[in-house]
Design an enzyme around this catalytic site. Structure first.
Site, PDB file in Angstrom:
ATOM      1  N   LYS A  99     -35.697  48.532  32.910  1.00  0.00           N
ATOM      2  CA  LYS A  99     -34.782  50.101  32.745  1.00  0.00           C
ATOM      3  C   LYS A  99     -36.397  50.850  33.336  1.00  0.00           C
ATOM      4  O   LYS A  99     -36.780  50.345  32.906  1.00  0.00           O
ATOM      5  CB  LYS A  99     -35.183  50.822  31.252  1.00  0.00           C
ATOM      6  CG  LYS A  99     -34.619  52.640  31.653  1.00  0.00           C
ATOM      7  CD  LYS A  99     -34.035  53.449  30.448  1.00  0.00           C
ATOM      8  CE  LYS A  99     -32.990  54.202  30.845  1.00  0.00           C
ATOM      9  NZ  LYS A  99     -32.482  54.856  29.591  1.00  0.00           N
ATOM     10  N   SER A 148     -27.808  56.840  30.295  1.00  0.00           N
ATOM     11  CA  SER A 148     -28.707  56.730  31.450  1.00  0.00           C
ATOM     12  C   SER A 148     -29.036  55.239  31.208  1.00  0.00           C
ATOM     13  O   SER A 148     -29.388  54.908  32.351  1.00  0.00           O
ATOM     14  CB  SER A 148     -29.608  58.250  31.590  1.00  0.00           C
ATOM     15  OG  SER A 148     -30.367  56.791  30.031  1.00  0.00           O
ATOM     16  N   SER A 165     -28.461  57.093  25.324  1.00  0.00           N
ATOM     17  CA  SER A 165     -28.356  56.392  26.310  1.00  0.00           C
ATOM     18  C   SER A 165     -28.723  54.654  26.352  1.00  0.00           C
ATOM     19  O   SER A 165     -28.601  54.281  26.835  1.00  0.00           O
ATOM     20  CB  SER A 165     -29.736  56.792  27.449  1.00  0.00           C
ATOM     21  OG  SER A 165     -29.532  57.619  27.870  1.00  0.00           O
TER      22      SER A 165
HETATM   23  N1  GLN Z   1     -27.050  61.730  28.015  1.00  0.00           N
HETATM   24  C1  GLN Z   1     -28.217  62.357  27.794  1.00  0.00           C
HETATM   25  C2  GLN Z   1     -28.600  63.432  28.636  1.00  0.00           C
HETATM   26  O1  GLN Z   1     -28.591  63.502  29.096  1.00  0.00           O
HETATM   27  C3  GLN Z   1     -28.132  61.067  26.459  1.00  0.00           C
HETATM   28  C4  GLN Z   1     -29.716  60.531  27.505  1.00  0.00           C
HETATM   29  C5  GLN Z   1     -30.156  60.309  26.718  1.00  0.00           C
HETATM   30  O2  GLN Z   1     -30.095  59.313  26.006  1.00  0.00           O
HETATM   31  N2  GLN Z   1     -31.617  59.283  28.027  1.00  0.00           N
HETATM   32  O3  GLN Z   1     -29.226  64.390  27.511  1.00  0.00           O
END
Ligand code: GLN
Length: 504
Positions: free
Chosen positions: A81, A156, A180
């Site tokens: 990532k 994400s 995410s």
């Molecule tokens: N979807 C969640 C957010 O937008 C979690 C994102 C993540 O785990 N990085 O904060």
């Protein structure tokens, strides 16, 4: 020699390289070919790293030729990532702010994969600074779900999940602050695990919410995820991350366990939750039956304060993000607006141009929530909710070994379908509470949903530092599901494991 990168697991690739069935360079070339073929459609990546990949692979092959002991995952390609530093690559966080930022060093999690012989093939797309659930907030381009290119891969860590689902590499690293890893794994039909907070070092991973962030692996099988976790935790505590801890075990070696006597928690209220798609609900019910058939006992548990998890997360997360992202001041890091007359102007104009909409929304929210007068009302309340949620889990895990629940409430949605940010925030209704409490969770694919034909998944959750049990139950679910799917007259959807790489 050609290597079938679509169907070989990380375990099989490492064994094949060790046995001399193919070389690490053969495998690296197969992964790079798969990327060249599929990336134009899937758009999972931000940077492909053929030089680093071939160099690492040739090093493994030279070790083998010299008769040296090979490290455990020698020759296994992996995708990283793009919020993780790897020297020799840019680390952009999918943001204009860091578009040209060269990694000054390598993150501990990435280094441990390299030390284990893994071969870095690419940096993966993501939501900007990991804010989002669809990978649509990347400043560069969205990523498409390999099962249906009109749909999102989740986020994400959507690029990492899509890369594994499309057969570009058998392993990928993601980070999970509120779901995410688990949500994109569910949407792409791969296994994705958020280890217990502190199990994997965060050193060298660009911070979003430091008390919530956790690095974890994606793979096509539970065994591959366990092998990656062995590697990520090898060497124990990282002195560069004060919250990291020793993991005392080998997860892959203790994977096969009898489910007789295991108690699996189920939460009836979750199964009636608003927004839970019927096909996802049936996948989770199916998972319960599969575990029961393996000898596990299903036990109803209650997590009464989990309703507050999303609200608490959208206070704690933005508050921490606001502090963490203050370092991108247009002077020390990243994008610098030209022709400014003083530092204050340079900072504000660089930030205005460098950050996208969601990154700005989170930071403005964080700034507001931490302002005097407001702080007491929201931040303190969120911390109280955090204690109650953690306590709910602690009580539940006195009675059960793991809890079964959905990972994502729906299958992958279409690009642009969730344009309202608060709708998007609900994608994590089943994943966020784990980051709040700090315990571990894993998303396990359960075939294709009856209504959409898209991947559906079940999530398993265990107590903090009980990652061994979590992986054992996940493996039992995978094993039982595969057996059920191949039984004559089967009533379950066939697994997705064999379909990696076959694009829609
Ligand atoms: N979807 C969640 C957010 O937008 C979690 C994102 C993540 O785990 N990085 O904060």
């Amino acid at each position: 020699m050609s290597v079938n990168i679509d169907t070989l697991t990380a375990a099989q690739i490492a064994a094949g390289v060790r046995a001399g069935e193919f070389t690490a360079a053969d495998v690296a070339r197969a992964a790079l070919d798969a990327i060249a073929q599929r990336e134009p459609e899937v758009q999972a990546l931000l940077q492909v790293t053929p030089d680093l990949a071939l160099e690492a692979a040739e090093h493994i092959d030279a070790m083998r030729a010299a008769g040296a002991d090979l490290p455990p995952l020698a020759g296994v390609p992996f995708v990283i990532k793009d919020n993780m530093n790897l020297a020799g690559t840019r680390t952009t966080c999918a943001s204009r702010m860091l578009e040209n930022y060269e990694s000054p060093y390598t993150a501990t999690c990435v280094q441990r994969m390299l030390d284990a012989g893994c071969v870095p093939v690419a940096k993966a797309n993501m939501d900007e600074f990991a804010f989002g659930s669809s990978t649509e907030s990347s400043a560069f381009h969205p990523t498409n779900n390999p099962w249906d290119l009109a749909r999102v891969p989740g986020g994400s860590s959507g690029g990492s999940a899509a890369a594994v689902a499309a057969g570009m590499a058998p392993l990928a690293l993601g980070s999970d602050t509120g779901g995410s890893i688990r949500q994109p794994a569910a949407l792409c039909g791969v296994v994705g695990m958020k280890p217990t907070y502190g199990m994997v070092s965060r050193y060298g991973v660009v911070a979003f919410g430091s008390s919530l962030d956790q690095v974890g692996p994606f793979g096509r099988t539970v065994e591959d995820v366990a092998l990656a976790l062995d590697v990520l935790t090898a060497g124990g505590r990282d002195p560069f991350d004060g919250t990291s801890q020793d993991a005392a075990t080998s997860f892959a070696a203790s994977l096969e366990a009898d489910m007789a006597g295991k108690r699996i928690g189920v939460i009836p209220a979750f199964m009636e939750a608003d927004g839970l798609a019927p096909e996802v609900k049936s996948a989770v019910e199916q998972a319960a039956r599969v575990l029961e058939a393996q000898g596990a006992e299903l036990v109803e548990v209650d997590l009464p304060h989990l309703d507050a998890a999303i609200a608490a997360y959208y206070v704690i997360g933005p508050a921490e993000a606001f502090s963490n992202l203050a370092r991108f001041d247009g002077v020390r890091y990243g994008y610098q607006e030209p022709a400014c007359s003083n530092l204050a102007e340079q900072s504000s104009r660089s930030r205005a141009h460098g950050f996208g909409t969601e990154a700005k929304r989170r930071q403005m929210l964080g700034a507001y929530l931490l302002s005097s007068g407001v702080y007491e009302r929201y931040y303190r309340a969120a911390q109280k909710a955090r204690t109650l949620i953690t306590e709910d889990y602690r009580c539940a895990f006195e009675r059960v070994d793991a809890i079964l629940m959905p990972a994502s409430p729906t299958v992958a949605f279409r690009h642009g379908e969730l344009s309202d940010p608060t709708q998007m925030y609900l994608s994590d209704m089943f994943t966020i509470s784990l980051n709040i409490a700090g315990n571990c969770g894993i998303s396990v694919p359960m075939g294709a949903g009856a209504d959409s034909g898209m991947p559906v998944a079940a999530q398993l959750v265990s107590a903090a530092f009980n990652d061994t049990t979590l992986l054992q139950v996940a493996r039992a679910l995978e094993r039982g599901y595969a057996e059920a799917a191949s039984a004559p007259g089967c009533t379950v959807a066939p697994g997705f494991a064999g379909k990696g790489g076959e694009l829609a």
